[in-house]
Design an enzyme around this catalytic site. Structure first.
Site, PDB file in Angstrom:
ATOM      1  N   ARG A 135     -14.289   8.217  44.670  1.00 30.31           N
ATOM      2  CA  ARG A 135     -13.039   8.986  44.855  1.00 30.31           C
ATOM      3  C   ARG A 135     -12.463   8.455  46.429  1.00 30.31           C
ATOM      4  NH1 ARG A 135     -15.558  13.885  42.711  1.00 30.31           N
ATOM      5  NH2 ARG A 135     -16.382  12.934  41.055  1.00 30.31           N
ATOM      6  N   TYR A 138     -25.475  20.705  36.251  1.00 29.47           N
ATOM      7  CA  TYR A 138     -26.213  19.402  36.540  1.00 29.47           C
ATOM      8  C   TYR A 138     -27.433  19.396  36.574  1.00 29.47           C
ATOM      9  CZ  TYR A 138     -21.279  17.893  38.244  1.00 29.47           C
ATOM     10  OH  TYR A 138     -20.018  17.547  38.140  1.00 29.47           O
ATOM     11  N   HIS A 154     -13.719  14.275  32.789  1.00 31.50           N
ATOM     12  CA  HIS A 154     -14.192  14.750  34.251  1.00 31.50           C
ATOM     13  C   HIS A 154     -12.850  14.877  35.119  1.00 31.50           C
ATOM     14  CE1 HIS A 154     -17.810  15.924  36.586  1.00 31.50           C
ATOM     15  NE2 HIS A 154     -17.007  16.165  37.490  1.00 31.50           N
TER      16      HIS A 154
HETATM   17  C1  LIG Z   1     -11.872  19.489  42.059  1.00 27.22           C
HETATM   18  C2  LIG Z   1     -12.794  19.542  41.133  1.00 27.22           C
HETATM   19  C3  LIG Z   1     -14.034  19.491  41.131  1.00 27.22           C
HETATM   20  C4  LIG Z   1     -14.824  19.418  39.728  1.00 27.22           C
HETATM   21  N1  LIG Z   1     -16.347  19.762  39.815  1.00 27.22           N
HETATM   22  C5  LIG Z   1     -17.030  19.736  38.416  1.00 27.22           C
HETATM   23  C6  LIG Z   1     -18.124  19.997  38.574  1.00 27.22           C
HETATM   24  O1  LIG Z   1     -18.646  20.499  39.451  1.00 27.22           O
HETATM   25  N2  LIG Z   1     -18.716  19.909  37.400  1.00 27.22           N
HETATM   26  C7  LIG Z   1     -18.319  19.480  36.179  1.00 27.22           C
HETATM   27  O2  LIG Z   1     -18.817  19.444  35.024  1.00 27.22           O
HETATM   28  N3  LIG Z   1     -16.933  19.169  36.260  1.00 27.22           N
HETATM   29  C8  LIG Z   1     -16.253  19.467  37.403  1.00 27.22           C
HETATM   30  N4  LIG Z   1     -15.037  18.837  37.519  1.00 27.22           N
HETATM   31  C9  LIG Z   1     -14.421  18.553  36.285  1.00 27.22           C
HETATM   32  C10 LIG Z   1     -13.699  19.642  35.400  1.00 27.22           C
HETATM   33  O3  LIG Z   1     -14.631  20.511  35.110  1.00 27.22           O
HETATM   34  C11 LIG Z   1     -12.800  19.186  34.182  1.00 27.22           C
HETATM   35  O4  LIG Z   1     -13.436  18.453  33.624  1.00 27.22           O
HETATM   36  C12 LIG Z   1     -11.344  18.505  34.779  1.00 27.22           C
HETATM   37  O5  LIG Z   1     -10.965  19.257  36.036  1.00 27.22           O
HETATM   38  C13 LIG Z   1     -10.595  18.658  33.921  1.00 27.22           C
HETATM   39  O6  LIG Z   1      -9.224  17.896  34.188  1.00 27.22           O
HETATM   40  P1  LIG Z   1      -7.824  18.542  34.640  1.00 27.22           P
HETATM   41  O7  LIG Z   1      -8.191  18.691  36.528  1.00 27.22           O
HETATM   42  O8  LIG Z   1      -6.947  17.526  34.727  1.00 27.22           O
HETATM   43  O9  LIG Z   1      -7.494  19.752  33.929  1.00 27.22           O
HETATM   44  C14 LIG Z   1     -14.215  18.975  38.797  1.00 27.22           C
HETATM   45  C15 LIG Z   1     -12.804  18.873  38.781  1.00 27.22           C
HETATM   46  C16 LIG Z   1     -12.262  18.924  39.958  1.00 27.22           C
HETATM   47  C17 LIG Z   1     -10.722  18.636  39.980  1.00 27.22           C
END
Ligand SMILES: Cc1cc2nc3c(=O)[nH]c(=O)nc-3n(C[C@H](O)[C@H](O)[C@H](O)COP(=O)(O)O)c2cc1C
Length: 423
Positions: A195, A160, A300
């Protein structure tokens, strides 16, 4: 007329051979889980509501994640016949190195909140399975500790770009020094998505004890035991910056980031640069022209803009437009190895799982993360065999028909409307 006989003890004996009881409860629980949904059910039972909802939930009405999963459900596979698929090879080459499976672990923040082993379990499980692990800027295990947990495997870092640029640049250098070979620049978080589950739960980091938290903890003593007897939950790579968690989060999202930042990161990081959170063909084209190594088509996991495009649906057009210039990958909504196979057939070079792995982690720590990867890998292999392809390269758009529930509404032409009054 059916002939009957008295059962003989000799005939009954083979039927009485009961499976040996496994005294290890975690192993018993995990081996009974056959799908990622099963892991999710176990995870929900074992994790306090606020932590589970933080992981499981998405933004606003949660339409983005719902539609992304629906997009995968609405896949029709078109198999071939009579090919030798006695051995299938699921390995791929991605961002300059190998992966034993066509998926890696997506970056997730606060991972030790879900289960105390957090990123250490994720990185260890990824290393053991020969797939890449991506550490988030908001990770709860440091860059160096992730390297220690996965010393031989591929570790990637998700950045980030924060208001305090020098903090971000420092992380880029530390990741490079620890041998992380790929950097993800996340671009879909100018501000945090709403959220609503977190707000309703009064979610905070570290978790605050209120009466409802305590009541919710009663059936989940192990989570609390882990939480209270292990090092405090903090952003491991950021702790040197000081400030409250709220201030750090606020600082992590900067609405003013631009293509200029991409240029600077490129100069700082010697490995591959991948932009995560791309959601249309035009931006993919721009990034290809700027020479980035890859994009992650992603919303995301539905946690940012709600009602965003379904990344799986964007794949064919983006792959056609820029697939020769950079590596097109995707995430969001993957709950089954068959989803991954479908994405590969539609033009993805690689995919990422966020929640699918986190459900495993919450269901059983490292063993649960291993189980999630095993379930997805088995599903990939089985789907490829049933499609009668033996390598990932053989997967083509002809293997998948994307059915569509929500079609764009057809524009009514004014003359057509006039011709059909009252229609
Ligand atoms: C609990 C959680 C925390 C996440 N934190 C980040 C993060 O810190 N940085 C980021 O680029 N994406 C973050 N993501 C998005 C994931 O990298 C990813 O894009 C997403 O989980 C994909 O969808 P899925 O959960 O259906 O596989 C987060 C997702 C979840 C579920």
């Amino acid at each position: 007329m059916v002939q009957r006989q008295f059962p003989k003890p000799r005939d009954l004996a083979p039927l009485m051979q009961f499976k040996k009881f496994d005294f290890n409860a975690t192993r018993r629980r995990l081996s009974a889980a056959l799908t990622i949904e099963d892991l999710r059910t176990i995870a929900k039972r074992r994790t306090p509501k606020a932590a589970f909802d933080y992981t499981d939930g998405a933004a606003e009405g949660e339409f983005s994640i719902h539609r992304a999963r629906e997009g995968f459900e609405d896949v029709q596979f078109n198999p071939s016949i009579l090919r030798d698929v006695s051995a299938v090879d699921t390995s791929v080459s991605i961002f300059g190195g190998p992966s034993a499976q066509p998926f890696g672990i997506a970056p997730t923040g606060f991972t030790r909140l879900m289960q105390t082993e957090g990123e250490t379990a994720g990185a260890g499980a990824a290393g053991a399975a020969g797939i890449p692990f991506t550490l988030s800027t908001l990770g709860t295990t440091s860059i160096e500790d992730v390297k220690a947990a996965n010393p031989q495997g591929r570790n990637w870092f998700q950045l980030y770009v924060m208001k305090q640029r020098e903090v971000s640049y420092g992380l880029v250098e530390r990741a490079a020094d620890s041998g992380f070979d790929t950097l993800f620049f996340t671009v879909d978080t100018p501000v945090a998505g709403a959220r609503l589950r977190d707000r309703r739960n009064g979610f905070s980091i570290p978790p605050q004890l209120s009466l409802s938290t305590v009541i919710n903890a009663i059936p989940r003593p192990w989570w609390w035991y882990d939480f209270l007897t292990t090092p405090p939950l903090e952003f491991a790579s950021l702790s040197s910056t000081g400030g409250t968690v709220g201030e750090l989060l606020d600082a992590a999202m900067d609405p003013s980031i631009s293509f200029e930042d991409l240029k600077i990161i490129r100069e700082l990081f010697p490995g591959r640069i991948v932009v995560k959170g791309v959601q249309n063909v035009e931006d993919s084209r721009t990034l290809a022209d700027l020479g980035v190594d890859g994009v992650v088509l992603s919303n995301h996991g539905g946690r940012q803009l709600d009602r965003a495009p379904v990344p799986f649906h964007l794949l064919p057009e983006v792959a056609r437009e820029v697939g020769d210039d950079l590596e097109v990958t995707m995430d969001t909504g993957i709950m089954n190895g068959a989803d991954i196979v479908a994405a590969l057939a539609m033009g993805a070079k690689f995919t990422f799982v966020g929640r699918a792995y986190l459900y495993g982690l919450m269901a059983g720590g490292r063993a649960g993360a291993d189980r999630a990867i095993e379930i997805l890998s088995d599903q990939i292999e089985r789907t490829m065999k049933l499609l009668e392809v033996s390598t990932v390269e053989e997967l083509e758009p002809k293997h998948v028909t994307q059915l569509q529930r929500l079609a764009p509404r057809t524009q009514v032409r004014p003359e057509a409307a006039r011709a059909a009054p009252g229609a």
